[in-house]
Design an enzyme around this catalytic site. Structure first.
Site, PDB file in Angstrom:
ATOM      1  N   SER A 135       0.643  -1.440   0.235  1.00 40.04           N
ATOM      2  CA  SER A 135       0.254   0.051  -0.274  1.00 40.04           C
ATOM      3  C   SER A 135       1.711   1.405  -0.172  1.00 40.04           C
ATOM      4  O   SER A 135       1.548   1.570   0.201  1.00 40.04           O
ATOM      5  CB  SER A 135      -1.233   0.237   1.400  1.00 40.04           C
ATOM      6  OG  SER A 135      -1.589   0.944   1.769  1.00 40.04           O
ATOM      7  N   LYS A 163      -2.591   5.150  -2.912  1.00 43.07           N
ATOM      8  CA  LYS A 163      -3.900   5.797  -2.355  1.00 43.07           C
ATOM      9  C   LYS A 163      -3.981   6.913  -2.695  1.00 43.07           C
ATOM     10  O   LYS A 163      -3.554   7.623  -3.702  1.00 43.07           O
ATOM     11  CB  LYS A 163      -3.455   5.972  -0.866  1.00 43.07           C
ATOM     12  CG  LYS A 163      -2.301   5.227   0.277  1.00 43.07           C
ATOM     13  CD  LYS A 163      -4.309   4.420   0.787  1.00 43.07           C
ATOM     14  CE  LYS A 163      -4.119   4.386   2.318  1.00 43.07           C
ATOM     15  NZ  LYS A 163      -5.728   3.337   2.561  1.00 43.07           N
ATOM     16  N   ASP A 188      -7.110   3.155  -3.120  1.00 38.62           N
ATOM     17  CA  ASP A 188      -8.164   2.514  -1.845  1.00 38.62           C
ATOM     18  C   ASP A 188      -8.165   4.469  -1.590  1.00 38.62           C
ATOM     19  O   ASP A 188      -7.664   5.325  -1.329  1.00 38.62           O
ATOM     20  CB  ASP A 188      -6.961   2.444  -0.820  1.00 38.62           C
ATOM     21  CG  ASP A 188      -7.779   2.713   0.302  1.00 38.62           C
ATOM     22  OD1 ASP A 188      -8.898   2.672   0.518  1.00 38.62           O
ATOM     23  OD2 ASP A 188      -6.694   1.694   1.626  1.00 38.62           O
ATOM     24  N   ASP A 238     -14.301  -1.250   3.083  1.00 39.64           N
ATOM     25  CA  ASP A 238     -12.511  -1.923   4.059  1.00 39.64           C
ATOM     26  C   ASP A 238     -13.914  -1.110   5.385  1.00 39.64           C
ATOM     27  O   ASP A 238     -14.245  -2.025   6.270  1.00 39.64           O
ATOM     28  CB  ASP A 238     -11.497  -1.076   3.941  1.00 39.64           C
ATOM     29  CG  ASP A 238     -10.374  -1.079   5.524  1.00 39.64           C
ATOM     30  OD1 ASP A 238     -11.166  -1.042   6.170  1.00 39.64           O
ATOM     31  OD2 ASP A 238      -9.372  -0.596   5.052  1.00 39.64           O
TER      32      ASP A 238
END
Ligand code: OSB
Ligand code: MG
Length: 372
Positions: A135, A163, A188, A238
């Site tokens: 990530s 991100k 994300d 999530d």
């Protein structure tokens, strides 16, 4: 299994690199480490709450309070036939899943160590290696992002997640597709968008992403249903998946096609296994999320990732991306093929460097059972 003693420590560890998401930047990790003792054996659980209530409503301070005042009195001195009995024993306490999980996961580690088996065996997992992804936080520039992705691909990672937030979404994705071709790529958003952004988010459909994680609000399911109808890209939830019940509703309504499992978010391993099994029954693949854990929480995540429906690479990467030195030895490493070996020693299966735990400790409390 009788838990005779529970120890809480608040630790502070500097991160090797800052980590930036749509809700801000962190330079140091502050987290609670739970230790439970029984029959001369200790088990550990890492709490995934943070200083601020930005990822979830919980913080280190709320977790400390809830564990000390409400969880410890129900667990310390109690006898459990199996750690799966811990979460139900906390039913009177609403919410506070990260606080519950830290204690529950310590109880699983204790139980596995008492049985002399690796935690994956106790959890019902089968794999001996897990697939690792990374990530990557929001970067100062597209060139910085490209350099990071280049390095992580060279290290062997099997999937890149970046991100995103409004103003840092389509451009970085287009750049990565241009420079790195068809790599396994996902984004994300940590809830940074609203349904009014649906047309904008649909522009991401052109880039064949594996998924878009948590585009909309943390407690919203209905708008994700509407967005998933509008997008070709699968939505992965999530933050929204706080309980197995919410997951059932979200899946049935069509709010997502993939789910990210973080035991801290759902109250521990027993609930994670239920969530894993529910997803399997609906044909929903899962992957293991990460919360910038130290090696202690990271090792626990590796064990859970050995369950069969964890079919996508998770956010469980090498220790050295986060802490140097880490709290465990040896550090968790990723092989050239992007996989991590599951530790085979009892419990979480890693050696905890108690000297490093001690020097990182900022606050400590011990809760002991009254003697009979
Ligand atoms: O949303 O998955 C998330 C880190 C902190 C809080 C939330 C998230 C994350 C990550 C990092 O994405 C995953 C990791 O590398 O541990
Ligand atoms: Mg996420």
């Amino acid at each position: 299994m009788r838990i005779e003693r529970l120890e809480l420590r608040l630790l502070e560890l500097p991160l090797v690199h800052f980590f930036e998401t749509s809700f801000g930047r962190v330079d140091d990790k502050h987290f609670i480490l739970v230790r439970v003792d029984g029959d001369g054996v200790s088990g550990y659980g890492e709490c995934v709450a943070d200083v601020d209530p930005y990822y979830s409503a919980e913080t280190n301070d709320t977790c400390w309070h809830i564990i000390e005042r409400f969880i410890a009195p129900r667990v310390v001195g109690a006898e459990f036939a199996h750690p799966r009995e811990v979460f139900p024993a906390l039913k009177a306490i609403r919410g506070h899943n990260m606080a519950k999980a830290a204690v529950e996961m310590a109880a699983w580690d204790l139980h596995a160590r008492q049985r002399g088996e690796p935690l994956c065996t106790t959890l019902g997992g089968t794999r001996t290696r897990i697939e690792s992804g990374v990530s990557i936080g929001i970067q100062p520039s597209l060139d910085d992002l490209a350099a990071k992705v280049d390095r992580e691909l060279a290290a062997g990672y099997r999937r890149i997640k970046i991100k995103v937030k409004p103003g840092w979404d389509v451009d970085p994705v287009r750049m990565l597709r241009g420079r790195f071709g068809g790599i396994p790529l996902m984004v994300d958003a940590n809830a940074a968008y609203s349904i009014a952004d649906a047309d904008h988010l649909a522009r991401l459909d052109a880039f064949d992403l594996m998924m878009i994680e948590q585009p909309l609000d943390y407690d919203d399911v209905a708008d994700h249903v509407a967005l998933q109808r509008r997008l070709r890209t699968p939505i992965c939830l999530d933050e929204s998946i706080k309980t197995v019940g919410i997951a059932r509703q979200a899946i049935a309504a069509g709010a997502c096609r993939i789910i990210n499992i973080k035991p801290g978010r759902v109250g521990g391993f027993a609930e994670s296994i239920r969530l894993h099994d529910l997803c399997a029954s609906y044909g929903i693949p899962v992957w293991h999320g990460g919360m910038l854990e130290s090696g202690i929480g990271r090792a626990a995540n590796i064990h859970l990732s050995t369950l069969p429906n964890f079919t996508l690479p998770g956010d469980v990467a090498a220790s050295k991306r986060y802490f140097d030195p880490d709290l465990i030895e040896p550090p968790i490493e990723v092989a050239a093929d992007g996989t991590i070996a599951v530790p085979t020693a009892p419990g979480i299966g890693v050696t905890i460097r108690l000297d490093r735990v001690e020097s990182a400790t900022r606050r400590q409390a011990v809760l002991e059972a009254a003697r009979a």
